[in-house]
Design a protein around this motif. Sequence first.
Motif, PDB file in Angstrom:
ATOM      1  N   MET A 179      -6.543  15.126   3.220  1.00 10.84           N
ATOM      2  CA  MET A 179      -6.298  14.490   4.247  1.00 10.84           C
ATOM      3  C   MET A 179      -5.395  13.100   3.895  1.00 10.84           C
ATOM      4  O   MET A 179      -5.386  13.001   2.717  1.00 10.84           O
ATOM      5  CB  MET A 179      -7.224  14.005   4.946  1.00 10.84           C
ATOM      6  CG  MET A 179      -8.242  12.828   4.365  1.00 10.84           C
ATOM      7  SD  MET A 179      -9.317  13.239   3.206  1.00 10.84           S
ATOM      8  CE  MET A 179     -10.389  14.253   3.900  1.00 10.84           C
ATOM      9  N   PRO A 180      -4.640  12.371   4.720  1.00 10.06           N
ATOM     10  CA  PRO A 180      -3.723  11.447   4.367  1.00 10.06           C
ATOM     11  C   PRO A 180      -4.597  10.217   3.711  1.00 10.06           C
ATOM     12  O   PRO A 180      -5.796  10.428   3.968  1.00 10.06           O
ATOM     13  CB  PRO A 180      -3.236  10.766   5.399  1.00 10.06           C
ATOM     14  CG  PRO A 180      -3.042  12.095   6.479  1.00 10.06           C
ATOM     15  CD  PRO A 180      -4.337  12.920   5.984  1.00 10.06           C
ATOM     16  N   VAL A 181      -4.272   9.838   2.468  1.00 13.09           N
ATOM     17  CA  VAL A 181      -4.894   8.678   1.891  1.00 13.09           C
ATOM     18  C   VAL A 181      -4.176   7.266   1.897  1.00 13.09           C
ATOM     19  O   VAL A 181      -3.010   7.431   1.259  1.00 13.09           O
ATOM     20  CB  VAL A 181      -5.310   8.980   0.466  1.00 13.09           C
ATOM     21  CG1 VAL A 181      -6.272   7.971  -0.277  1.00 13.09           C
ATOM     22  CG2 VAL A 181      -6.273  10.262   0.575  1.00 13.09           C
ATOM     23  N   LEU A 182      -4.897   6.106   2.311  1.00 10.19           N
ATOM     24  CA  LEU A 182      -4.081   5.013   2.038  1.00 10.19           C
ATOM     25  C   LEU A 182      -4.736   4.205   1.064  1.00 10.19           C
ATOM     26  O   LEU A 182      -5.884   4.023   0.682  1.00 10.19           O
ATOM     27  CB  LEU A 182      -4.177   3.975   3.290  1.00 10.19           C
ATOM     28  CG  LEU A 182      -3.511   2.624   3.485  1.00 10.19           C
ATOM     29  CD1 LEU A 182      -1.860   2.960   3.683  1.00 10.19           C
ATOM     30  CD2 LEU A 182      -4.137   1.751   4.557  1.00 10.19           C
ATOM     31  N   MET A 183      -3.828   3.957   0.013  1.00 12.26           N
ATOM     32  CA  MET A 183      -4.268   3.424  -1.237  1.00 12.26           C
ATOM     33  C   MET A 183      -3.574   2.039  -1.580  1.00 12.26           C
ATOM     34  O   MET A 183      -2.421   2.014  -1.302  1.00 12.26           O
ATOM     35  CB  MET A 183      -4.208   4.407  -2.480  1.00 12.26           C
ATOM     36  CG  MET A 183      -5.200   5.320  -2.583  1.00 12.26           C
ATOM     37  SD  MET A 183      -5.165   6.169  -4.249  1.00 12.26           S
ATOM     38  CE  MET A 183      -6.603   7.220  -4.236  1.00 12.26           C
ATOM     39  N   ALA A 184      -4.404   1.258  -2.406  1.00  7.00           N
ATOM     40  CA  ALA A 184      -3.587  -0.114  -2.929  1.00  7.00           C
ATOM     41  C   ALA A 184      -4.324  -0.557  -4.084  1.00  7.00           C
ATOM     42  O   ALA A 184      -5.406  -0.031  -4.331  1.00  7.00           O
ATOM     43  CB  ALA A 184      -3.398  -1.271  -1.841  1.00  7.00           C
ATOM     44  N   HIS A 185      -3.741  -1.262  -4.891  1.00 10.28           N
ATOM     45  CA  HIS A 185      -4.454  -1.551  -6.198  1.00 10.28           C
ATOM     46  C   HIS A 185      -4.585  -3.309  -6.237  1.00 10.28           C
ATOM     47  O   HIS A 185      -3.544  -4.056  -5.546  1.00 10.28           O
ATOM     48  CB  HIS A 185      -3.559  -1.185  -7.313  1.00 10.28           C
ATOM     49  CG  HIS A 185      -4.146  -1.731  -8.495  1.00 10.28           C
ATOM     50  ND1 HIS A 185      -5.383  -1.277  -9.073  1.00 10.28           N
ATOM     51  CD2 HIS A 185      -3.971  -2.602  -9.656  1.00 10.28           C
ATOM     52  CE1 HIS A 185      -5.762  -1.567 -10.151  1.00 10.28           C
ATOM     53  NE2 HIS A 185      -4.865  -2.581 -10.623  1.00 10.28           N
TER      54      HIS A 185
ATOM     55  N   THR B 103     -10.545  -2.638  -3.204  1.00 11.98           N
ATOM     56  CA  THR B 103     -10.786  -1.984  -1.884  1.00 11.98           C
ATOM     57  C   THR B 103     -10.833  -2.997  -0.667  1.00 11.98           C
ATOM     58  O   THR B 103     -10.185  -2.540   0.462  1.00 11.98           O
ATOM     59  CB  THR B 103     -12.271  -1.258  -1.771  1.00 11.98           C
ATOM     60  OG1 THR B 103     -12.416  -0.247  -3.018  1.00 11.98           O
ATOM     61  CG2 THR B 103     -12.677  -0.489  -0.819  1.00 11.98           C
ATOM     62  N   ALA B 104     -11.294  -4.145  -0.846  1.00 11.92           N
ATOM     63  CA  ALA B 104     -11.068  -5.253   0.227  1.00 11.92           C
ATOM     64  C   ALA B 104      -9.653  -5.454   0.315  1.00 11.92           C
ATOM     65  O   ALA B 104      -9.315  -5.522   1.655  1.00 11.92           O
ATOM     66  CB  ALA B 104     -11.792  -6.455  -0.321  1.00 11.92           C
ATOM     67  N   ARG B 105      -8.809  -5.345  -0.459  1.00 16.01           N
ATOM     68  CA  ARG B 105      -7.492  -5.717  -0.254  1.00 16.01           C
ATOM     69  C   ARG B 105      -6.707  -4.403   0.532  1.00 16.01           C
ATOM     70  O   ARG B 105      -5.968  -4.618   1.298  1.00 16.01           O
ATOM     71  CB  ARG B 105      -6.567  -5.865  -1.712  1.00 16.01           C
ATOM     72  CG  ARG B 105      -5.370  -5.969  -1.521  1.00 16.01           C
ATOM     73  CD  ARG B 105      -4.753  -6.594  -2.956  1.00 16.01           C
ATOM     74  NE  ARG B 105      -3.532  -7.142  -2.664  1.00 16.01           N
ATOM     75  CZ  ARG B 105      -2.385  -6.425  -3.169  1.00 16.01           C
ATOM     76  NH1 ARG B 105      -2.560  -5.458  -4.111  1.00 16.01           N
ATOM     77  NH2 ARG B 105      -1.154  -6.797  -3.354  1.00 16.01           N
TER      78      ARG B 105
ATOM     79  N   PRO C  64       0.944  -1.220  -0.042  1.00 18.55           N
ATOM     80  CA  PRO C  64       0.076   0.019  -0.007  1.00 18.55           C
ATOM     81  C   PRO C  64       0.952   1.250   0.098  1.00 18.55           C
ATOM     82  O   PRO C  64       2.033   1.192   0.326  1.00 18.55           O
ATOM     83  CB  PRO C  64      -0.876   0.032   1.142  1.00 18.55           C
ATOM     84  CG  PRO C  64       0.152  -0.968   2.029  1.00 18.55           C
ATOM     85  CD  PRO C  64       0.863  -1.810   1.336  1.00 18.55           C
ATOM     86  N   LEU C  65       0.090   2.297  -0.458  1.00 17.57           N
ATOM     87  CA  LEU C  65       0.607   3.498  -0.308  1.00 17.57           C
ATOM     88  C   LEU C  65      -0.004   4.700   0.705  1.00 17.57           C
ATOM     89  O   LEU C  65      -1.073   4.248   0.705  1.00 17.57           O
ATOM     90  CB  LEU C  65       0.585   4.391  -1.650  1.00 17.57           C
ATOM     91  CG  LEU C  65       1.376   3.588  -2.902  1.00 17.57           C
ATOM     92  CD1 LEU C  65       1.419   4.553  -4.031  1.00 17.57           C
ATOM     93  CD2 LEU C  65       2.868   3.533  -2.634  1.00 17.57           C
ATOM     94  N   LEU C  66       0.985   5.247   1.330  1.00 14.06           N
ATOM     95  CA  LEU C  66       0.133   6.365   2.295  1.00 14.06           C
ATOM     96  C   LEU C  66       0.789   7.799   1.592  1.00 14.06           C
ATOM     97  O   LEU C  66       1.835   7.915   1.594  1.00 14.06           O
ATOM     98  CB  LEU C  66       0.671   6.206   3.650  1.00 14.06           C
ATOM     99  CG  LEU C  66       0.083   7.072   4.780  1.00 14.06           C
ATOM    100  CD1 LEU C  66      -1.407   7.037   4.859  1.00 14.06           C
ATOM    101  CD2 LEU C  66       1.181   6.961   6.099  1.00 14.06           C
TER     102      LEU C  66
END
Length: 279
Positions: free
Chosen positions: A273-279, A171-173, A145-147
């Motif tokens: 705001m900070p965002v946590l993302m993953a693909h 999104t589940a991941r 993930p990316l913060l």
Amino acid sequence: MKTLLVPVARHALLDSVLETALLAARRFGGCVEGFGLRPALAEYVPVDMVGGMTWVRDEEADLAEARDCGGQFQAFMERNGVPRERAGAPGDEPRYRWLPDAPPGDGFLAQYARLFAGTVVGRPGGEAGPRMTTLEAALFESGRPLLIAPPAPPASLGETVMIAWNGSTETARTVAFAEGFLRKAARIEVLAIDTGMVPGPSAEQMAAALVREGLTARGRTLTAGRRSAGEIYLDEAEALGCDLLIKGAYTQSRLRQMIFGGPTSHILAHATMPVLMAH
């Protein structure tokens, strides 16, 4: 998230990136590792269309800039009372380390990030901001993930969390990657937009699953109306005082979002705001 990677480069969001990384390190008692991010020569060979000249980057200047970034990184940590990591020292307090002479290129970042619980980058945008290619390399190739740090340094991280839910695998991941944040959060909001869902569980079902895990969560599904899903996610997150947004990245194809827009593209362009993302 006990191990965090921070690619350090000169851009307008560097202070916010370092502050965001430090907040995460303090929240989990983790280690922040930085390295000087410099482009590979092949990434920058622009051509002057008027004069017909090809301009190649100065590798020595890039190396000097990377070393200067190391000094900035170390000075920031020392100002904030964060010690350098030492072999054999207890791992329950924030600490830092620096990787000298890292290879150039976003490709190295994407590969090296596979060793870390997460990578902290700045929200791309503008000529003086972080590069989108850096974010996308880590997002699509690291498997982690990316913060994503907002334009202004955040004051807190992970107290009130919103999950931008759409029922998708992505999104589940991302929610699974965010477990550490979710377990420490005082409040979790799971928000879905009726027009943004894919076949999958509802926001209310996701919230109920988190409650069964012992967390405090509420699920809601809103009607989009005239606003896009991305606008609603950010508006609701800001109204609730969220200091972390969790979002699976690019459920729609990246090309489609580049042409027509989409929640991921909107959040990457406008999140405060900070965002946590993953693909």
